[in-house]
Motif scaffolding. Structure first.
Motif, PDB file in Angstrom:
ATOM      1  N   LEU A  21       0.561  -0.973  -0.201  1.00 23.64           N
ATOM      2  CA  LEU A  21      -0.242  -0.503   0.034  1.00 23.64           C
ATOM      3  C   LEU A  21       1.058   1.279  -0.032  1.00 23.64           C
ATOM      4  CD1 LEU A  21      -3.646   1.198   1.042  1.00 23.64           C
ATOM      5  CD2 LEU A  21      -1.913   1.900   2.452  1.00 23.64           C
ATOM      6  N   TYR A  22       1.518   1.906   0.859  1.00 21.28           N
ATOM      7  CA  TYR A  22       2.950   2.299   1.274  1.00 21.28           C
ATOM      8  C   TYR A  22       3.602   3.199  -0.134  1.00 21.28           C
ATOM      9  CZ  TYR A  22       0.978   4.027   5.605  1.00 21.28           C
ATOM     10  OH  TYR A  22       0.038   4.517   6.551  1.00 21.28           O
ATOM     11  N   GLY A  23       3.831   1.558  -0.823  1.00 22.62           N
ATOM     12  CA  GLY A  23       5.087   1.307  -2.092  1.00 22.62           C
ATOM     13  C   GLY A  23       3.612   2.370  -3.165  1.00 22.62           C
ATOM     14  N   THR A  24       2.306   1.989  -2.783  1.00 22.33           N
ATOM     15  CA  THR A  24       1.629   2.658  -4.318  1.00 22.33           C
ATOM     16  C   THR A  24       1.503   3.716  -4.035  1.00 22.33           C
ATOM     17  OG1 THR A  24       0.935   0.512  -4.812  1.00 22.33           O
ATOM     18  CG2 THR A  24      -0.794   2.449  -5.075  1.00 22.33           C
ATOM     19  N   PHE A  25       0.839   4.034  -2.643  1.00 25.26           N
ATOM     20  CA  PHE A  25       1.016   5.332  -2.248  1.00 25.26           C
ATOM     21  C   PHE A  25       2.132   6.508  -2.313  1.00 25.26           C
ATOM     22  CE2 PHE A  25       1.594   8.847   1.124  1.00 25.26           C
ATOM     23  CZ  PHE A  25      -0.027   9.541   0.782  1.00 25.26           C
ATOM     24  N   LEU A  26       3.494   6.110  -2.140  1.00 25.68           N
ATOM     25  CA  LEU A  26       4.271   7.141  -2.122  1.00 25.68           C
ATOM     26  C   LEU A  26       5.183   7.313  -3.866  1.00 25.68           C
ATOM     27  CD1 LEU A  26       5.867   6.161   1.435  1.00 25.68           C
ATOM     28  CD2 LEU A  26       4.308   8.118   0.787  1.00 25.68           C
ATOM     29  N   GLY A  27       5.300   5.475  -4.611  1.00 22.17           N
ATOM     30  CA  GLY A  27       5.454   5.598  -5.815  1.00 22.17           C
ATOM     31  C   GLY A  27       6.738   5.660  -5.498  1.00 22.17           C
ATOM     32  N   VAL A  28       7.875   4.849  -4.113  1.00 18.83           N
ATOM     33  CA  VAL A  28       8.466   4.539  -5.042  1.00 18.83           C
ATOM     34  C   VAL A  28       9.113   3.122  -4.350  1.00 18.83           C
ATOM     35  CG1 VAL A  28      10.056   6.736  -4.789  1.00 18.83           C
ATOM     36  CG2 VAL A  28       9.471   5.860  -2.631  1.00 18.83           C
ATOM     37  N   GLU A  29      10.301   2.487  -4.440  1.00 25.54           N
ATOM     38  CA  GLU A  29      10.504   1.448  -3.743  1.00 25.54           C
ATOM     39  C   GLU A  29      11.124   1.464  -2.544  1.00 25.54           C
ATOM     40  OE1 GLU A  29       9.954  -1.801  -5.452  1.00 25.54           O
ATOM     41  OE2 GLU A  29       8.931  -0.979  -6.398  1.00 25.54           O
ATOM     42  N   PRO A  30      11.080   0.591  -1.350  1.00 30.05           N
ATOM     43  CA  PRO A  30      12.367   0.898  -0.375  1.00 30.05           C
ATOM     44  C   PRO A  30      13.408   1.257  -0.521  1.00 30.05           C
ATOM     45  CG  PRO A  30      10.110  -1.407  -0.351  1.00 30.05           C
ATOM     46  CD  PRO A  30      10.328  -0.745  -1.274  1.00 30.05           C
ATOM     47  N   SER A  31      13.486   1.823   0.036  1.00 27.40           N
ATOM     48  CA  SER A  31      15.439   1.834   0.575  1.00 27.40           C
ATOM     49  C   SER A  31      15.897   0.474   1.091  1.00 27.40           C
ATOM     50  CB  SER A  31      15.369   3.392   0.854  1.00 27.40           C
ATOM     51  OG  SER A  31      14.888   3.565   2.457  1.00 27.40           O
ATOM     52  N   THR A  32      14.596   0.521   2.709  1.00 28.62           N
ATOM     53  CA  THR A  32      15.035  -0.240   3.632  1.00 28.62           C
ATOM     54  C   THR A  32      13.973  -1.325   3.271  1.00 28.62           C
ATOM     55  OG1 THR A  32      15.783   1.031   5.065  1.00 28.62           O
ATOM     56  CG2 THR A  32      15.405  -0.446   5.652  1.00 28.62           C
ATOM     57  N   ASP A  33      14.346  -3.162   3.434  1.00 23.36           N
ATOM     58  CA  ASP A  33      13.538  -3.528   3.200  1.00 23.36           C
ATOM     59  C   ASP A  33      13.563  -4.619   3.917  1.00 23.36           C
ATOM     60  OD1 ASP A  33      11.463  -5.471   2.927  1.00 23.36           O
ATOM     61  OD2 ASP A  33      11.498  -4.990   0.880  1.00 23.36           O
ATOM     62  N   SER A  34      13.409  -4.849   4.947  1.00 33.26           N
ATOM     63  CA  SER A  34      13.896  -6.329   6.252  1.00 33.26           C
ATOM     64  C   SER A  34      11.754  -6.951   6.964  1.00 33.26           C
ATOM     65  CB  SER A  34      14.997  -5.958   7.288  1.00 33.26           C
ATOM     66  OG  SER A  34      14.190  -4.614   8.126  1.00 33.26           O
ATOM     67  N   PRO A  35      12.383  -7.412   7.416  1.00 33.02           N
ATOM     68  CA  PRO A  35      11.718  -8.100   8.623  1.00 33.02           C
ATOM     69  C   PRO A  35      10.987  -7.305   9.600  1.00 33.02           C
ATOM     70  CG  PRO A  35      13.026  -9.947   8.476  1.00 33.02           C
ATOM     71  CD  PRO A  35      13.605  -8.644   7.035  1.00 33.02           C
ATOM     72  N   TYR A  36      11.846  -6.571  10.032  1.00 32.86           N
ATOM     73  CA  TYR A  36      11.522  -5.466  11.212  1.00 32.86           C
ATOM     74  C   TYR A  36      11.359  -3.654  10.614  1.00 32.86           C
ATOM     75  CZ  TYR A  36      16.398  -4.844  11.258  1.00 32.86           C
ATOM     76  OH  TYR A  36      17.925  -4.265  10.909  1.00 32.86           O
ATOM     77  N   TYR A  37      11.490  -3.503  10.158  1.00 33.39           N
ATOM     78  CA  TYR A  37      12.176  -2.289   8.848  1.00 33.39           C
ATOM     79  C   TYR A  37      11.913  -1.970   7.981  1.00 33.39           C
ATOM     80  CZ  TYR A  37      11.907   2.866   8.943  1.00 33.39           C
ATOM     81  OH  TYR A  37      12.212   3.972   8.079  1.00 33.39           O
ATOM     82  N   VAL A  38      10.594  -1.706   7.568  1.00 36.80           N
ATOM     83  CA  VAL A  38      10.997  -1.234   5.757  1.00 36.80           C
ATOM     84  C   VAL A  38      10.756   0.347   5.720  1.00 36.80           C
ATOM     85  CG1 VAL A  38       9.712  -1.782   3.495  1.00 36.80           C
ATOM     86  CG2 VAL A  38       9.201  -2.949   4.901  1.00 36.80           C
ATOM     87  N   GLY A  39      11.341   0.635   5.309  1.00 36.75           N
ATOM     88  CA  GLY A  39      11.679   2.056   4.826  1.00 36.75           C
ATOM     89  C   GLY A  39      11.920   3.127   3.190  1.00 36.75           C
ATOM     90  N   TYR A  40      11.105   4.112   2.947  1.00 37.73           N
ATOM     91  CA  TYR A  40      10.521   5.126   2.263  1.00 37.73           C
ATOM     92  C   TYR A  40      12.010   6.081   2.142  1.00 37.73           C
ATOM     93  CZ  TYR A  40       7.313   1.448   0.741  1.00 37.73           C
ATOM     94  OH  TYR A  40       6.678   0.025   1.004  1.00 37.73           O
ATOM     95  N   GLU A  41      12.586   6.453   1.395  1.00 40.37           N
ATOM     96  CA  GLU A  41      12.829   7.645   0.631  1.00 40.37           C
ATOM     97  C   GLU A  41      12.060   8.487   0.254  1.00 40.37           C
ATOM     98  OE1 GLU A  41      15.688   8.800   3.051  1.00 40.37           O
ATOM     99  OE2 GLU A  41      15.361   6.925   3.964  1.00 40.37           O
ATOM    100  N   VAL A  42      11.506   9.736   0.996  1.00 40.05           N
ATOM    101  CA  VAL A  42      10.436  10.297   0.056  1.00 40.05           C
ATOM    102  C   VAL A  42      10.957  12.031   0.533  1.00 40.05           C
ATOM    103  CG1 VAL A  42       8.434  11.381  -0.599  1.00 40.05           C
ATOM    104  CG2 VAL A  42       8.658   9.039  -0.222  1.00 40.05           C
TER     105      VAL A  42
END
Length: 114
Positions: A21-42
């Motif tokens: 959902l947030y990938g679609t909303f933000l329009g970017v792929e995660p810069s950090t993608d782990s089982p305990y944290y997914v982060g997007y740089e925007v």
């Protein structure tokens, strides 16, 4: 304390669904993608997803401000009337976070880089 909000964290129940959902909303792929944290740089900020909503009574995002001394900042907010929500602790790689609740129950986050 330093200036500016650096991170907005959303506490989620289902990380995979939130990531889609947030990938679609933000329009970017995660810069950090782990089982305990997914982060997007925007736009110079980080939007993070943490899969712990089932463990916490939080709703809504938590904004984090970068500070040079998290223990001192945490104590200062307590002295100003806040209630400790999460004591300063390492979340990996030396990154420290903590949070407090204001008098209305809103959560304020602090973050200190290693």
């Amino acid at each position: 304390m330093s200036s500016g909000i650096s991170v907005i964290i959303y506490h989620v129940k289902d990380l995979a669904r939130a990531k889609e959902l947030y990938g679609t909303f933000l329009g970017v792929e995660p810069s950090t993608d782990s089982p305990y944290y997914v982060g997007y740089e925007v736009g110079g900020h980080q939007i993070g997803l943490v899969p712990d909503a089932h463990e916490r009574a939080l709703t809504g995002p938590v904004c984090f401000r970068d500070v040079p001394d998290i223990a001192a900042a945490h104590r200062a907010l307590i002295a100003a009337g806040a209630e400790s929500e999460e004591e300063p602790h390492d979340v990996g790689g030396g990154m420290l976070v903590s949070s407090v609740k204001d008098v209305d129950g809103n959560v304020i986050g602090l973050r200190q880089h290693p």
